[in-house]
Design an enzyme around this catalytic site. Sequence first.
Site, short mmCIF file in Angstrom:
data_model
loop_
_atom_site.label_atom_id
_atom_site.label_comp_id
_atom_site.label_asym_id
_atom_site.label_seq_id
_atom_site.Cartn_x
_atom_site.Cartn_y
_atom_site.Cartn_z
N CYS B 88 0.81 -1.22 0.00
CA CYS B 88 0.00 0.00 0.00
C CYS B 88 0.84 1.26 0.00
O CYS B 88 0.31 2.36 -0.18
CB CYS B 88 -0.97 -0.01 1.18
SG CYS B 88 -2.12 -1.37 1.06
N CYS B 213 -14.24 -1.05 7.25
CA CYS B 213 -13.34 -1.41 6.14
C CYS B 213 -13.44 -0.35 5.04
O CYS B 213 -14.52 0.15 4.76
CB CYS B 213 -13.73 -2.76 5.56
SG CYS B 213 -13.88 -4.07 6.78
N LYS B 340 -11.24 5.13 3.41
CA LYS B 340 -12.56 4.66 3.79
C LYS B 340 -13.60 5.05 2.74
O LYS B 340 -14.38 4.22 2.29
CB LYS B 340 -12.96 5.25 5.16
CG LYS B 340 -14.39 4.95 5.59
CD LYS B 340 -14.52 3.52 6.07
CE LYS B 340 -15.96 3.05 6.13
NZ LYS B 340 -16.52 2.71 4.83
N HIS B 344 -9.64 3.17 -2.26
CA HIS B 344 -8.27 2.65 -2.10
C HIS B 344 -7.82 1.81 -3.29
O HIS B 344 -7.68 0.60 -3.18
CB HIS B 344 -8.20 1.85 -0.80
CG HIS B 344 -6.82 1.38 -0.45
ND1 HIS B 344 -5.66 2.01 -0.88
CD2 HIS B 344 -6.40 0.32 0.29
CE1 HIS B 344 -4.61 1.35 -0.43
NE2 HIS B 344 -5.03 0.32 0.28
#
Lengths: 484, 400
Positions: B88, B213, B340, B344
Amino acid sequence: MIGIVSYGGYVPRLRLPRMTMFQSMAWFAPATIAVAQGERSVCNWDEDALSMGVEAARDCLKGTDKAGVDALFLASTTLPYADRQNAGIASTALNLKNEILTADFTGSLKAGTTAMISAFESLQSGNKNSILVAASDKREAKAGYFYEMWFGDGAASLLLGKEGVIAELKGYHSVSYDFPDHYRDAAKKYDYIWEERWIRDEGYVKILPEAINGLLSKYSLSIGDFSKVIYPCFFSREHAAIAKKIGASPQMVQGNMHETCGEMGTAHPLAMFIHALEDAKPGDKLLLASFGQGSDAFWFEVTENIAKLPARNGIKGSLAKRKEMESYTKFCQFRDRLGADTGIRAEVSAQSPLSVLWRKRKAILGLVGGRCKVCGTPQFPKTDVCVKPECHAVYEQEDYEFSGRKAKIISFTGDLLAVSIDPPAIYGMVQFEGGGRTLLDFTDCELEKLGVGQTVKMSFRKRWYDKERGFHGYFWKAVPQEEA
Amino acid sequence: MATGIKDKVAIIGMGCTKFGERWDVGAEELIVEAFQECIEDAGIDRKEIQAAWQGTCIDEVNVGKSALALALTLHLPYIPVTRTENFCATGTEAFRGAVYAVASGAYDICLALGVEKLKDTGYGGLPSIGGGSLAFFTMPNMTAPGGFAMLAQGYAAKHGLSMDEVKKAMAHISAKSHYNGSLSPKAHLQRPVSEDQILNSPMIAYPLGLYDCCGVSDGAAAAIVTTPEIARSLGKKDYVTVKALQIAISSGEELQYDNWDFDHFVTTSKASSLAYKEAGVNNPREEVSMMEVHDCFSITELVTYEDLHISERGKAPKDVMEGFYDINGKIPCQPDGGLKCFGHPIGASGIRMLYEMYLQLLGRAGKRQIQNPKLGLTHNLGGFPFMNINSVAIIGRHDA
């Protein structure tokens, strides 16, 4: 003196009440009510004949010097591999020495007792001093069939040797017949089984008495000389009829365990024998016979050493550790008979790198890590550079076995996104007593009963099955222990 | 003697696509969308780009290996293009490559572009990221939510908090990001969600529910960097400079040694200290104006507040509940909605965070504009709590 030095048992903790099975399948097979008493033992989804055999052998090796084991015989009719010796996998999992004879005994339900005779004869020859025998079975039967109720899953193990004998081998006798009560083609999942009346009348009730009477006459014994007579027969009426035929009183006959776990295949005569040993006194004479295309019969005499055996699960302890399985569909899902949808995520299929498995066999199959000879830090996996920041010693690690060590949960989760046969997938990080930590799958537990700091023990389990390539992947999992 | 990166490199242009389930486009179209905004913002000709870095993570469902995707899509004229991949932190690594190239004096103008097309898998959530051949045999079949769920357990145990207390703070964090996302036109998720809805959402990996998530999104983001001198020569007055760029990667101690309780990120704690030193920040709680942190999961954001040395150990839930990190709080966190709600797409995320800080520093953030920010911090966390790649970047007004 040659005989049994130690024993171990493993009955998986899940028990499916036969009435639950009946209630699910009564619409289809109402006659199964006739045998729907008690409960049968059921493998968790991550258990099979090999993993249970390893667990029984671990129980058997408690308090013994496993470096002295000269051979490992694994008996089963349901071993995962047709070609890749299952006993070799078990030997690596048990972290036995490399200079060892290993063999699979298979093809008949009497394979467990045949392995025992082969082991005894090897001891008698003087070439070996200590032989570990494990018998294990996870037999399949079709839904709604009597056999699905009769069968149970489980394993038993015996260490045979010359020192510290708890039950001396006094004699043995075998008969062999191609009695085709059932058979299974090498590529089939289920047995093909002939009519039960014929199996009872021409099989059990004739072949077992012949083997037992053969033993008695070979050693000029009478049945009355024995304190216990032990033989399998899941037809409860015929189990009693055989006793009558050989002249044994009902009190002398060891129970067939139908009510508590069911018939565990090759493991069953050994498990019944261990169950008898658990209540035996020095001087007791035990008669053991198996059944499966013939029979092997044994005469044992219990010694004073039986009282010195360190604590273990055995069969009694394994039976006491039970968890009721609430659903028949779960039983079917665990045995890959339901076809439940696991989604596209589950489609990812990767080949298992066999050269890595070989190179790292001690870590993968044996949970053997390293301990730094300079600073003493245990670590998993074993690496060339010590993990301790103040040390970082290079090439200084010796083998360090984690499988027998307790650990505590550092953290855990129950993951509903991860592909699992039994969601949620429960896993976490554990810290071993004496040092070392790793991430492991957890098994035989319920998420809501877990907590940070709880004790876990290691268990050898199947992690995945690659259907496309027929590969069974094994590793160790953490089994959370109920807090006292 | 190394002198760090502070004020050696200026950001003169940035671009970012709309993030989301971009069923209509693939990675190539996302690259062009981000790049066009970026180069128009920079006001340079594409021929002036001398070297480029492409950040992409999961090549199996994205553009494949190598940096060819960026070069071929933009038809870059035979210049060096390098692919970076570090979970990431991939986007931040691409940015770091471009920034260091300029700082070294090797090039005048460089491009960093991160892109990820994730919604071509056929299922929700991320595909699993392989951990090597031994891990194949031994590691649990862990998902990202599962790996971070364990952090919540460890954090609660370490600080003697009930899971309810931790869950409440986590819910506030997600609700805050959902609110911010509703002010953010390019965000994937733009609907405010209440803390009750969050607390009652379906469980994914205990104790993380659905709203703990982040989104799985498609998107791309880009930056063009140069020297402050060239920035000024191009007529840029309020340009933004890089103040700190730090990466820390797990050493294996968390996973194998005995001194970590699965309660915090060792990497973030170390990298942020070095970043503050590099940027000349003495008291981050007072000096950092705003942040975009790696809220892959709400618990990650909670714990990160402490590892960034802004909340005291064990006190992040208190700061959260007091609104310290809300859009109108002392240090607004995730003003654009964060992972969030903005989304992502892994390779793009680090640069997307910088994009938001850049917009805020230049006063271009519209309805979510923060008053007069000077320093913006971005943070990525790739991998799992027990073994990860952490990046901390600080950018700010050139005169800050």
